[in-house]
Design an enzyme around this catalytic site. Structure first.
Site, mmCIF file in Angstrom:
data_model
loop_
_atom_site.group_PDB
_atom_site.id
_atom_site.type_symbol
_atom_site.label_atom_id
_atom_site.label_comp_id
_atom_site.label_asym_id
_atom_site.label_seq_id
_atom_site.Cartn_x
_atom_site.Cartn_y
_atom_site.Cartn_z
ATOM 1 N N SER A 34 -7.765 -62.283 43.004
ATOM 2 C CA SER A 34 -8.574 -61.738 41.905
ATOM 3 C C SER A 34 -9.934 -61.265 42.409
ATOM 4 C CB SER A 34 -8.799 -62.817 40.837
ATOM 5 O OG SER A 34 -7.590 -63.141 40.226
ATOM 6 N N ARG A 38 -11.630 -57.338 42.693
ATOM 7 C CA ARG A 38 -12.909 -57.023 42.048
ATOM 8 C C ARG A 38 -13.948 -56.550 43.071
ATOM 9 N NH1 ARG A 38 -9.834 -60.105 39.055
ATOM 10 N NH2 ARG A 38 -10.125 -60.297 36.809
ATOM 11 N N ARG A 135 5.942 -53.946 32.546
ATOM 12 C CA ARG A 135 4.976 -54.913 32.009
ATOM 13 C C ARG A 135 4.079 -54.264 30.947
ATOM 14 N NH1 ARG A 135 2.299 -57.963 36.974
ATOM 15 N NH2 ARG A 135 1.409 -59.164 35.261
ATOM 16 N N GLN A 182 -7.386 -59.909 32.767
ATOM 17 C CA GLN A 182 -7.151 -58.483 33.033
ATOM 18 C C GLN A 182 -7.624 -57.647 31.844
ATOM 19 O OE1 GLN A 182 -3.040 -58.201 34.197
ATOM 20 N NE2 GLN A 182 -3.419 -59.177 36.168
ATOM 21 N N ASP A 330 -1.099 -68.872 36.933
ATOM 22 C CA ASP A 330 -0.278 -68.438 38.078
ATOM 23 C C ASP A 330 0.356 -69.615 38.816
ATOM 24 O OD1 ASP A 330 -0.854 -65.798 37.534
ATOM 25 O OD2 ASP A 330 -2.552 -65.709 38.897
ATOM 26 N N ARG A 403 5.278 -65.463 43.680
ATOM 27 C CA ARG A 403 5.048 -66.892 43.403
ATOM 28 C C ARG A 403 6.368 -67.657 43.255
ATOM 29 N NH1 ARG A 403 -0.314 -66.657 43.611
ATOM 30 N NH2 ARG A 403 -1.336 -64.992 42.426
HETATM 31 C C1 S3P Z 1 -5.614 -61.942 37.067
HETATM 32 C C2 S3P Z 1 -5.450 -62.467 35.821
HETATM 33 C C3 S3P Z 1 -4.237 -63.173 35.387
HETATM 34 C C4 S3P Z 1 -3.361 -63.580 36.564
HETATM 35 C C5 S3P Z 1 -3.236 -62.508 37.589
HETATM 36 C C6 S3P Z 1 -4.596 -62.087 38.124
HETATM 37 C C7 S3P Z 1 -6.876 -61.239 37.380
HETATM 38 O O1 S3P Z 1 -3.494 -62.327 34.536
HETATM 39 O O2 S3P Z 1 -2.072 -63.953 36.109
HETATM 40 O O3 S3P Z 1 -2.444 -62.960 38.690
HETATM 41 O O4 S3P Z 1 -7.187 -61.073 38.579
HETATM 42 O O5 S3P Z 1 -7.582 -60.854 36.427
HETATM 43 P P1 S3P Z 1 -3.866 -62.220 32.963
HETATM 44 O O6 S3P Z 1 -5.288 -61.906 32.897
HETATM 45 O O7 S3P Z 1 -3.037 -61.111 32.434
HETATM 46 O O8 S3P Z 1 -3.493 -63.544 32.400
#
Ligand code: S3P
Length: 446
Positions: A34, A38, A135, A182, A330, A403
């Site tokens: 993550s 970013r 998705r 997200q 996750d 995963r």
């Molecule tokens: C993430 C947010 C999560 C996570 C993903 C990474 C991110 O998803 O499952 O692996 O980096 O913002 P969601 O925000 O859809 O729950």
């Protein structure tokens, strides 16, 4: 113990013949996925240089980097220790000449969408692999449309590929029906270039890496934990920064569970990010009786980091539900593995989000662990797992989900007889050297 990687027509198989050897060693896990996304995104839309140390070189962040390169951002070779992003500023992104490709990465597609939607007059198309194209994108398209975005998508405007005509957006106060970093990050990025307050209110707090990093890059961010609210006050002008990416707790989770279920194990996992919005896994494992301790806690470029010592311990079942779910979203496949080896029943609820990840993780982990003899009932929003101390190896499938591939590999360490994990190459999405580290903690040569 023997751990062998073989090539098959449709991918790679990992063949594990366990011997219940204790796992030992001092390891590091790759950079946080993550935070890596970013750092690349904010580095690209800032003015000036951003340096990124410890960037995850998995396929997902590479997808993010290639999207920004296609929009005119120069990023130094991604295999170096210190990646340099020459930021060009939000308003200078170029209209790409071809379709952007987010690969397997939901984070790439959803976060970038907030930036593209605000690029006045520019046109973009973005797609992904077959998993990503199935998705839901409506969760970001709908609020962006409320801000004035012009987005077209398949299946009644819900699925990628997407086409975007950048437009003048308006600020929004959005009550998100789901706790999703997200969604939150997409909207905060969309609000960066516009005058006023763009706010996201979540039913439970999701990971806050965007808020932390946006603030570090110079955006005005307000957060209020009483109603899980995050606001960006635009317009912001971001300035490049130094980012040091900590190890990914979601990758460390595999070793935390592995050492907890294989007798005699002791692992020190160095340099793991322990942001409180991500540490649900530690709290649940401790509740299950795991022997974990945090050492050398420190703050590194705005994110809390520690070394984690884990030793074998007898686990017991527990309930995992409610506000903790987004803090371990996750880690549920690997927690399912822990639950299989725990005494008693573990119930996981409020986790329907897992059905729209890289695979339907509730269905896939239940089915594949059941093939090995686990006792798991699938619930609409979770799993009920009755602990059994013995699994028996067989052939299982990653279903192209990183995963799942790694969770099955860890389960097979504590199983009897040989397990073959088909499609194990999926692990490279978030953990490029997973198999090598597995071999090293099992005492085999890397
Ligand atoms: C993430 C947010 C999560 C996570 C993903 C990474 C991110 O998803 O499952 O692996 O980096 O913002 P969601 O925000 O859809 O729950």
């Amino acid at each position: 113990m023997s751990i062998t990687l073989t090539s098959a027509a449709d991918g790679q198989n990992l063949i594990i013949e366990p011997e219940q050897v204790a796992l030992k060693g001092k390891i590091r896990v790759p950079g946080d996925k993550s935070i890596s996304h970013r750092a690349l995104i904010l580095g690209s839309i800032s003015k000036g240089q951003t340096t990124i140390e410890g960037l995850l070189l998995g396929e997902d962040p590479l997808s993010t980097a290639s999207c920004f390169e296609a929009m005119g951002v120069k990023i130094s070779p991604l295999n170096s220790d210190k990646v340099v992003v020459e930021g060009i500023g939000l308003e200078n992104l170029q209209e790409p000449q071809d379709v952007l490709n987010a690969g397997n990465s939901g984070t790439t597609m959803r976060l970038i969408l907030g930036i593209l939607a605000a690029q006045k007059g520019k046109f973009f198309t973005i797609t992904g692999d077959s998993s990503l194209r199935s998705r839901p994108m409506s969760r970001v398209i709908r609020p962006l449309e409320q801000m004035g975005a012009a987005i077209w998508a398949r299946k009644n405007n819900t699925l990628a590929p997407l086409a975007i005509k950048g437009s003048q957006l308006q600020p929004l106060e959005y009550h998100s029906p789901i706790a999703s970093a997200q969604v939150k990050s997409c909207l905060l990025l969309a609000g960066l270039g516009i005058e006023g307050r763009t706010t996201v209110i979540e039913p439970a707090l999701s990971r806050d890496h965007s808020e932390r990093m946006l603030e570090a890059f110079g955006a005005k961010i307000e957060t209020d934990p009483t109603d899980n609210r995050a606001t960006v006050i635009g317009p912001a002008s971001l300035v490049g920064q130094r980012v040091v990416v900590p190890g990914d707790i979601s990758s460390a989770a595999f070793w935390l569970v592995a050492a907890s279920i294989v007798e005699g194990s002791e692992l020190l996992i160095e340099n793991v990010g322990i942001n409180p919005t991500r540490t649900g896994i530690l709290e649940i494992l401790q509740l299950m009786g795991a022997d974990l301790s945090l050492e050398n806690e420190r703050i590194v470029t705005g994110e809390p980091v520690a070394d984690i010592l884990v030793k074998f311990s007898k686990l017991k079942g527990c309930e995992i539900s409610g506000a903790i779910i987004p803090r371990l979203i996750d880690e549920i496949p690997i927690l399912a593995v822990a639950a299989v080896f725990a005494q008693g029943i573990t119930v996981i609820k409020d986790a329907a989000e897992l059905r729209v990840k890289e695979s339907d993780r509730l269905a896939v982990i239940a089915r594949e662990l059941t093939k090995m003899g686990a006792k798991i009932t699938e619930l609409p929003d979770g799993l009920e797992i009755t602990g059994t101390s013995s699994l028996v190896g067989t052939t299982v499938e990653s279903c192209n989900d990183h995963r799942i591939a790694m969770s099955l590999a860890i389960a097979s360490l504590a199983a009897q007889k040989t397990t073959t994990i088909k499609g194990v190459e999926a692990a490279t999405i978030s953990y490029p050297n997973f198999v090598a580290t597995l071999q090293s903690v099992c005492g085999m040569e890397e």
